[in-house]
Design a protein around this motif. Structure first.
Motif, PDB file in Angstrom:
ATOM      1  N   TYR A  69       0.730  -1.235   0.085  1.00 15.16           N
ATOM      2  CA  TYR A  69       0.061   0.076   0.000  1.00 15.16           C
ATOM      3  C   TYR A  69       0.815   1.327   0.065  1.00 15.16           C
ATOM      4  O   TYR A  69       0.611   2.118  -0.987  1.00 15.16           O
ATOM      5  N   GLU A  70       1.651   1.443   1.141  1.00  9.00           N
ATOM      6  CA  GLU A  70       2.311   2.808   1.338  1.00  9.00           C
ATOM      7  C   GLU A  70       3.268   3.112   0.071  1.00  9.00           C
ATOM      8  O   GLU A  70       3.106   4.187  -0.474  1.00  9.00           O
ATOM      9  N   PRO A  86      -7.184   6.572  -2.652  1.00  8.25           N
ATOM     10  CA  PRO A  86      -7.731   5.179  -2.538  1.00  8.25           C
ATOM     11  C   PRO A  86      -9.330   5.526  -2.520  1.00  8.25           C
ATOM     12  O   PRO A  86      -9.909   6.477  -1.758  1.00  8.25           O
TER      13      PRO A  86
END
Length: 290
Positions: A69-70, A86
């Motif tokens: 994710y990051e 997102p």
């Protein structure tokens, strides 16, 4: 022509690990890397695994990559400044208490306008569907009816053998086989029939479950479900039903055999009735020997 100038980013030159669909993984280079174009930038990925399905991807032949994710968010924001936001979030709520906490938090600022969908809600909606309930109960009634008929057929077959004066058991009895052996013979024959019938029923049920599930597995719009449904056969309940049926049948046959071949065989009882002399002659009866 326009020239885009940006400051160096921490993720420049970083190769992100990715889980890709099979059709995307086939496009990777021999070293497992591939380029993902985002806006005017390119993200370098390395395929570390493959998956056939991903949540919310419902195409028949899906193309997707799953990234951490990051670093992915930072890379997308650097390549596409207006993007990288997102639009969907998945939260693990393994317990009802945790699910209630998540619902409460998402109902407050800044998430109070978010659309929340819980797996438990979807499952409850499917389980409460009238058509699904009707199908399930029809299958349950049919299974119970078939099970009852099978048990009755085995018990009635054993009763017929026990009472048949011209059958195998009667021949064994006439040859002087003791009652205990006759009872065990009846039990053994019924046990073989019950076990063989159970195994045949399991095989037929498994075949029908696979065939019928594949034929009837469609969603509300008449399309095959994605991901496809799989047949789940719980071994412990199935084994429990088989053991219970065999035990019930053998118990009933043992009771019937005990009543038929008790202390004396059928031939001994008949001999006692035919050859046994009366206990006492009537007072006014005349003796043949004078």
């Amino acid at each position: 022509s326009a020239v885009v100038i940006r400051a160096p980013q921490a993720i420049d030159g970083v190769v992100l690990p990715a889980i890709a669909s099979p059709n995307v993984a086939r496009d990777a280079r021999p070293d497992g890397t591939l380029d993902l174009h985002v806006g005017d930038g390119v993200l370098r990925l390395r395929v570390v695994g493959s998956a056939s399905w991903a949540p919310t991807v419902v195409e028949a032949d899906p193309r997707f990559v799953i990234l951490p994710y990051e670093p992915t968010l930072a890379a997308v924001a650097a390549a596409l400044p207006t993007g990288g936001r997102p639009t969907e979030m998945w939260i693990a709520a393994p317990t009802p208490a945790r699910l209630a906490e998540v619902r409460t938090a998402l109902g407050q600022e800044p998430f109070r306008f978010a659309e929340v969908t819980a797996r438990e809600d979807l499952l409850a909606a499917r389980e409460g569907d009238p058509l699904a309930q009707a199908i399930v109960w029809a299958l349950v009634v049919a299974a119970l009816a078939g099970l009852t008929l099978s048990i009755g057929a085995l018990v009635l077959g054993a009763m017929t053998d026990l009472r048949d004066e011209r059958g195998e058991l009667a021949d064994l009895e006439a040859q002087g086989v003791p009652p205990s052996s006759l009872r065990w013979h009846a039990l053994a024959r019924t046990a073989w029939l019950a076990i063989g019938g159970s195994l045949a029923g399991l095989a037929a049920g498994l075949a029908l479950a696979v065939i019928v599930t594949g034929a009837l597995a469609i969603d509300a719009e008449g399309r095959p479900p994605i991901p496809p449904l799989s047949v789940v056969l719980p071994p412990l309940p199935i084994a429990g039903v088989v053991i219970a049926v065999v035990a019930l049948v053998l118990g009933a046959v043992a009771w019937l055999a005990g009543r038929t071949y008790g202390r004396r065989t059928l031939g001994e009882r008949r001999a006692g009735r035919v050859l046994g002399a009366p206990a006492a002659w009537p007072a006014d009866a005349e003796r043949a020997d004078g």
